[in-house]
Design a protein around this motif. Structure first.
Motif, PDB file in Angstrom:
ATOM      1  N   LEU A   1       6.672   4.739   5.991  1.00 50.43           N
ATOM      2  CA  LEU A   1       6.202   4.287   4.680  1.00 50.43           C
ATOM      3  C   LEU A   1       6.963   4.977   3.554  1.00 50.43           C
ATOM      4  O   LEU A   1       7.299   4.351   2.547  1.00 50.43           O
TER       5      LEU A   1
ATOM      6  N   ALA B   1       2.543   0.339  -1.909  1.00 51.52           N
ATOM      7  CA  ALA B   1       2.234  -0.814  -1.062  1.00 51.52           C
ATOM      8  C   ALA B   1       1.162  -1.666  -1.726  1.00 51.52           C
ATOM      9  O   ALA B   1       0.054  -1.205  -1.977  1.00 51.52           O
TER      10      ALA B   1
ATOM     11  N   VAL C   1       5.412  -5.421   4.725  1.00 49.25           N
ATOM     12  CA  VAL C   1       4.817  -4.634   3.637  1.00 49.25           C
ATOM     13  C   VAL C   1       5.381  -5.152   2.322  1.00 49.25           C
ATOM     14  O   VAL C   1       6.593  -5.238   2.148  1.00 49.25           O
TER      15      VAL C   1
END
Length: 174
Positions: free
Chosen positions: A40, A24, A16
């Motif tokens: 995340l 992102a 990522v």
């Protein structure tokens, strides 16, 4: 560019690319399938920490790519939602002028390795217990053998003594 895209999406580890604010910018196919909101958010938080660290060291002359690139360390975490272990490595990204523009996160699923290590430790513990029990058994067997040797000597002397005793002696019993 097409070859790079194919290579980027072929890699099994989740990759990522995030900006300094934790958004992102890109992620490969593995990242789309492997990463959940918890992971995340964790990666995004790392970007915020990097931004704070860079703002604190902005007056320092050693905040270039060479120093920051060496700061990447792998961290192992357990994702409570999936009960899976992950190794996360965050590497700084820089613009051509050497200013930080974000992080590249490489996330590897290490659940199988961790479970194997746990199983190996469990088996090692069982082996140590078995070896201790074997040692105790050997010790007990040795003590019993030594005690039996002493008793054999005592029995021998009693047998010799009984040969000299008359049948009407008070020590003689059948």
């Amino acid at each position: 560019k097409e070859e790079w895209e194919k290579s980027f999406n072929t890699i099994n580890d989740a990759i990522v690319l995030m900006d300094c604010r934790g958004r992102a910018a890109r992620m490969n196919t593995a990242a789309k399938t492997l990463l959940n909101p918890y992971l995340l958010d964790l990666l995004s938080g790392r970007c915020c920490l990097q931004e704070e660290a860079q703002s604190q060291t902005s007056g320092d002359k050693q905040n270039g790519p060479a120093v920051a690139a060496g700061d990447a360390e792998a961290e192992e975490i357990l994702d409570p939602a999936t009960d899976r272990y992950f190794e996360i490595k965050s590497l700084p990204r820089f613009d051509p002028a050497g200013r930080p523009i974000g992080l590249v996160h490489v996330v590897r699923d290490i659940t199988l390795r961790k479970k194997t290590e746990e199983e190996r430790e469990k088996l090692q513990s069982q082996l140590l217990r078995a070896q201790k029990m074997e040692a105790v058994g050997t010790l007990a067997g040795g003590i019993a053998h030594d005690f039996n040797n002493i008793l054999a000597g005592i029995q021998g002397y009693i047998s010799i003594m009984l040969l000299d005793l008359k049948l009407d002696h008070p020590f003689y019993t059948k």
